[in-house]
Design a protein around this motif. Structure first.
Motif, PDB file in Angstrom:
ATOM      1  N   GLY A   1       0.909  -1.222   0.108  1.00  0.00           N
ATOM      2  CA  GLY A   1       0.084  -0.125  -0.021  1.00  0.00           C
ATOM      3  C   GLY A   1       0.820   1.203   0.027  1.00  0.00           C
ATOM      4  O   GLY A   1       2.232   1.053   0.318  1.00  0.00           O
ATOM      5  N   PRO A   2       0.293   2.433  -0.270  1.00  0.00           N
ATOM      6  CA  PRO A   2       1.042   3.699  -0.238  1.00  0.00           C
ATOM      7  C   PRO A   2       1.884   3.992   0.924  1.00  0.00           C
ATOM      8  O   PRO A   2       3.082   4.102   0.891  1.00  0.00           O
ATOM      9  N   THR A   3       1.351   3.566   2.088  1.00  0.00           N
ATOM     10  CA  THR A   3       1.925   3.835   3.417  1.00  0.00           C
ATOM     11  C   THR A   3       3.012   3.036   3.573  1.00  0.00           C
ATOM     12  O   THR A   3       4.055   3.307   3.882  1.00  0.00           O
ATOM     13  N   GLN A   4       2.940   1.524   3.284  1.00  0.00           N
ATOM     14  CA  GLN A   4       3.718   0.587   3.426  1.00  0.00           C
ATOM     15  C   GLN A   4       5.087   0.867   2.693  1.00  0.00           C
ATOM     16  O   GLN A   4       6.057   0.782   2.812  1.00  0.00           O
ATOM     17  N   THR A   5       4.560   1.352   1.282  1.00  0.00           N
ATOM     18  CA  THR A   5       5.529   1.702   0.217  1.00  0.00           C
ATOM     19  C   THR A   5       6.394   2.639   0.816  1.00  0.00           C
ATOM     20  O   THR A   5       7.750   2.600   0.991  1.00  0.00           O
ATOM     21  N   PHE A   6       5.872   3.674   1.585  1.00  0.00           N
ATOM     22  CA  PHE A   6       6.778   4.822   2.003  1.00  0.00           C
ATOM     23  C   PHE A   6       7.458   4.325   3.207  1.00  0.00           C
ATOM     24  O   PHE A   6       8.589   4.809   2.945  1.00  0.00           O
ATOM     25  N   LEU A   7       6.899   3.614   4.235  1.00  0.00           N
ATOM     26  CA  LEU A   7       7.674   3.459   5.272  1.00  0.00           C
ATOM     27  C   LEU A   7       8.911   2.225   5.127  1.00  0.00           C
ATOM     28  O   LEU A   7       9.821   2.154   5.710  1.00  0.00           O
ATOM     29  N   ARG A   8       8.624   1.349   4.388  1.00  0.00           N
ATOM     30  CA  ARG A   8       9.421   0.226   4.026  1.00  0.00           C
ATOM     31  C   ARG A   8      10.450   0.765   2.992  1.00  0.00           C
ATOM     32  O   ARG A   8      11.683  -0.131   2.750  1.00  0.00           O
ATOM     33  N   VAL A   9      10.311   1.315   1.942  1.00  0.00           N
ATOM     34  CA  VAL A   9      11.035   1.609   0.870  1.00  0.00           C
ATOM     35  C   VAL A   9      11.471   2.923   0.715  1.00  0.00           C
ATOM     36  O   VAL A   9      12.708   3.192   0.715  1.00  0.00           O
ATOM     37  N   THR A  10      10.773   3.920   0.549  1.00  0.00           N
ATOM     38  CA  THR A  10      11.031   5.258   0.299  1.00  0.00           C
ATOM     39  C   THR A  10      11.899   5.885   1.361  1.00  0.00           C
ATOM     40  O   THR A  10      12.841   6.533   1.407  1.00  0.00           O
ATOM     41  N   LEU A  11      11.268   5.757   2.792  1.00  0.00           N
ATOM     42  CA  LEU A  11      11.899   6.408   3.810  1.00  0.00           C
ATOM     43  C   LEU A  11      13.335   5.858   4.106  1.00  0.00           C
ATOM     44  O   LEU A  11      14.336   6.602   4.286  1.00  0.00           O
ATOM     45  N   PRO A  12      13.618   4.384   4.002  1.00  0.00           N
ATOM     46  CA  PRO A  12      14.850   3.972   4.406  1.00  0.00           C
ATOM     47  C   PRO A  12      15.893   4.423   3.161  1.00  0.00           C
ATOM     48  O   PRO A  12      17.044   4.629   3.675  1.00  0.00           O
ATOM     49  N   ILE A  13      15.607   4.722   2.186  1.00  0.00           N
ATOM     50  CA  ILE A  13      16.460   4.990   0.820  1.00  0.00           C
ATOM     51  C   ILE A  13      16.585   6.486   1.198  1.00  0.00           C
ATOM     52  O   ILE A  13      17.985   7.113   0.971  1.00  0.00           O
TER      53      ILE A  13
END
Lengths: 310, 264
Positions: free
Chosen positions: B172-184
Motif C-alpha cells: 500500500g502507499p503507507t507501506q511503500t513509504f515506510l518500507r522503501v522510500t523512507l529507508p532510502i
C-alpha cells in the motif's frame, strides 16, 4: 559519476506511463507537501523583509513612535555616514575569500587525490572544529595573536609584520586589534565552507582524465591549469559564495579581534538595532548591504558561467 | 628541495589543516589553565579545577541545556518541513517550482545580519515578546533551506522504479513509504538533521537579535567575552570537540562493517 548518468538516461523513458488522468486529490499532493514549509518561509523570511522595507522609510523616535513618511533620505544619510564601514566589509570579506581559496584548495586537493586511506580522517578533521562553538574558537585567536605569542614573534622575525604594517594592516609588532587579526579570524571561520564544496567537485573528477593529460605530454602544472581547475569551477563558485556572503555581514570577528578602527557594516547594523535603537537607519543599512551583496553575487555567477546554481 | 617541490600540495594542505586545528588545540590546552584574572587568555599554571566542576559557573550550564533543547526542536521542525518540500520538489511537476526554488535558495544567499534584523522588525511590529519561541521560529527558518538541499540531493539519486516495484508487489502507499522510500532517503535526512542541529546550536547572529533576555550558550560565551571568560567554557568546547570526533569515527566504523557484511 559515469554510472549514475547512465542510470539516469535509462530511467528517463520508464518514468510513470500515464494510464489514467490523475485525480484532483492526487494533483494536490505536492501543494499539501509544500504548504507548511513555504508558509513558514513566507511569514518568517519574506514578510520580515517587507516590514524592514517599510521601517527603512519611516521617521520618528522610539518614544513618539515611528511612521511611514517615505523618507528615502535615510538611505542616503546612512550610506553617506557609514560608507567606510561598507568599503571595509567588502575589502575584509573579499580578502578573506581569496585567502580561503588559496589555503583551502591545496587541502581539498590533498583530501580528494592524495590522501588514500587517510581521506576520512582528514575530512573529520575539517568538519570537527565546527563542533566547538565558533565563538569559543574565535576567542582562542586572542591568545594565538596576543602581543607576546609565538606566532606574532615568528611573524616579526620573518619581517612579515614590517610588510603588513607598511600597508596598514598591522601596527608595529601588534597583530591583535588590527585589520589583519579580523581578516585572519574571518578566513579561519569560513575555511570549511570553502573546502567542502571544493572537495565535492574535485572528488567527482574522473582520475582517467589526469592520466589522459599525462599521456598527451601535459606537465603537472598544465594538467592542473587545463583540466583539474576548470572542472572544479562549480566548487570554486559555491565555495566563494559560501565564504563571501556570510563574511560580508559578520560582526563577531571585528568585535572580538578588532578595534574601533576595524568596524564592519555588521557591527554598525547590530549597534543601531540593539543599542542605539535607530530602527530606520539600521533597516536602511541592512538593505544597502543586501543589495550590494545580491548585485555582486549575480554579476559573479554570470561571469563564472554556472547559472544553474540559482 | 626537489622533495619539497614534489610534495608541495601535501605540505600546503597540511599547513592549512594546522591553521584550522590550532584554535581547537589552544581551547583544549587552556581548559587546564588556572587564570589569575577574569580573562583566560594567557597561560598561568596547570590545574584540573575546571574539569572537576564544569558547571561551577553561574548560568553557564543552564544556557547549554537551553541551546541543546532549542537545537533539538529546531532540527525536528526543519527536518519535517524540509523533507516534505524536498519530496514535492523532486517528485512532482507543478507550477511555481522556479519561484519556490528561489524562495529556498535566498535565505542561504543573504548575509545573516540582514535576516536577523528583518525578523526583529517583524517581531517588534507584531508586538511579539522576544524569547525562546522567537529564537525557535528563527532557527527553523534558516535551517529549513539547508535541510531541503541535503534531502533533495539524496531523493534525486533515488530510482523511482524501486517504489514501482513495491507497488507491483501489492504494498500500500503507507507501506511503500515506510518500507522503501523512507529507508532510502534516510541518509539524506540524517545529513540534513545533523546540519540543522549544528547550525542551530552554534548560531549567534540571528539569536543575538531575536533572543530578548533569553541566554543560549553562544550568547553566554559572547557575554563572557566582555565580562571575563571562565575556564569552564574551554572545558565545554573541548568536550564537544572530542565527542564530535568520537561520534563521527563510530559512524564510519559502523558503515564500514555494514559494507563488509553486505558484500560477504
Amino acid at each position: 559519476m559515469t554510472t549514475s548518468t547512465l542510470q539516469k538516461e535509462e530511467a528517463a523513458p520508464v518514468e510513470e506511463p500515464v494510464l489514467r488522468k490523475p485525480s484532483t486529490r492526487k494533483r494536490l499532493v505536492p501543494y499539501w507537501l509544500l504548504l507548511p514549509g513555504i508558509i513558514w518561509l513566507l511569514v518568517f523570511f519574506a514578510l520580515p523583509l517587507v516590514y524592514q522595507a517599510s521601517t527603512s522609510v519611516q521617521t520618528g523616535s522610539l518614544e513618539a513612535g515611528f511612521k511611514v513618511t517615505w523618507h528615502f533620505q535615510t538611505y542616503w544619510n546612512a550610506f553617506h555616514e557609514y560608507w567606510p564601514q561598507f568599503v571595509r566589509s567588502l575589502l575584509y570579506a573579499g580578502t578573506a575569500t581569496v585567502l580561503c581559496l588559496l589555503l583551502g584548495y591545496p587541502l581539498a586537493y590533498l583530501i580528494a587525490f592524495k590522501a588514500g586511506r587517510w581521506r576520512n580522517l582528514l575530512l573529520v578533521l575539517v568538519i570537527a572544529p565546527f563542533f566547538t562553538s565558533f565563538l569559543i574558537r574565535t576567542l582562542a585567536w586572542k591568545t594565538i595573536l596576543a602581543d607576546d605569542s609565538l606566532v606574532v614573534d615568528a611573524l616579526n622575525t620573518l619581517h612579515v609584520l614590517d610588510v603588513t604594517s607598511w600597508i596598514g594592516w598591522t601596527e608595529g609588532d601588534r597583530v591583535l586589534a588590527t585589520p589583519m587579526a579580523v581578516v585572519c579570524g574571518l578566513t579561519y571561520n569560513f575555511l570549511p565552507f570553502m573546502i567542502l564544496p571544493l572537495y565535492t567537485s574535485l572528488e567527482r573528477i574522473d582520475g582517467r582524465l589526469h592520466e589522459a593529460a599525462q599521456d598527451l605530454y601535459a606537465s603537472p602544472a598544465t594538467t592542473f591549469r587545463k583540466v583539474t581547475f576548470p572542472l572544479s569551477m562549480p566548487g570554486v563558485v559555491s565555495g566563494t559564495l559560501l565564504t563571501f556572503i556570510p563574511a560580508s555581514g559578520d560582526y563577531v570577528n571585528a568585535e572580538l579581534l578588532g578595534s574601533t578602527d576595524t568596524k564592519m557594516v555588521g557591527n554598525v547594523i547590530q549597534s543601531q538595532f540593539l543599542r542605539v535603537l535607530d530602527y530606520p537607519t539600521a533597516a536602511a543599512l541592512s538593505f544597502i548591504l543586501m543589495a550590494i551583496v545580491l548585485i555582486m553575487v549575480t554579476v559573479y555567477i554570470r561571469r563564472a558561467g554556472t547559472e544553474d546554481l540559482v | 628541495m626537489r622533495w619539497i617541490r614534489r610534495n608541495l600540495v601535501v605540505i600546503a594542505g597540511l599547513l592549512t589543516l594546522a591553521y584550522m586545528i590550532l584554535p581547537n588545540l589552544v581551547v583544549m590546552a587552556f581548559s587546564f589553565n588556572k587564570p589569575k584574572g577574569r580573562f583566560n587568555y594567557s597561560w598561568q599554571e596547570f590545574s584540573l579545577d575546571a574539569w572537576k566542576d564544569p558547571c561551577g559557573v553561574a548560568d553557564m550550564c543552564e544556557s547549554l541545556s537551553l541551546s541543546l533543547q532549542l537545537a533539538a526542536w529546531a532540527t525536528v521542525g526543519a527536518v519535517v518541513l524540509g523533507t516534505m518540500i524536498a519530496f514535492a520538489l523532486v517528485r512532482y511537476r507543478f507550477r511555481a517550482r522556479g519561484a519556490i526554488n528561489s524562495l529556498i535558495f535566498l535565505p542561504m544567499a543573504m548575509p545573516e545580519v540582514v535576516m536577523a534584523a528583518s525578523l526583529l522588525t517583524l517581531f517588534l511590529n507584531m508586538g511579539i515578546e522576544l524569547g525562546f519561541w522567537t529564537v525557535l521560529i528563527a532557527h527553523i527558518m534558516f535551517c529549513l533551506s539547508f535541510v531541503v538541499t541535503a534531502v533533495k540531493a539524496r531523493v534525486m539519486s533515488m530510482d523511482p522504479r524501486l517504489e514501482e516495484a513495491a507497488r507491483d508487489l501489492y504494498a500500500g502507499p503507507t507501506q511503500t513509504f515506510l518500507r522503501v522510500t523512507l529507508p532510502i532517503a534516510a541518509p539524506g535526512i540524517a545529513a540534513g538533521a545533523l546540519l540543522a542541529f549544528a547550525l542551530s546550536f552554534d548560531d549567534f547572529i540571528i539569536t543575538n537579535f531575536n533572543a530578548g533576555s533569553t541566554v543560549t550558550f553562544p550568547m553566554f560565551v559572547w557575554g563572557s567575552a566582555q565580562r571575563g571568560t571562565p575556564v569552564q567554557i574551554n572545558v565545554i568546547g573541548t568536550a564537544m570537540f572530542v565527542l564530535a570526533v568520537l561520534v563521527v569515527m563510530a559512524g564510519q566504523i559502523i558503515t564500514k562493517r555494514r559494507k563488509k557484511t553486505a558484500t560477504a
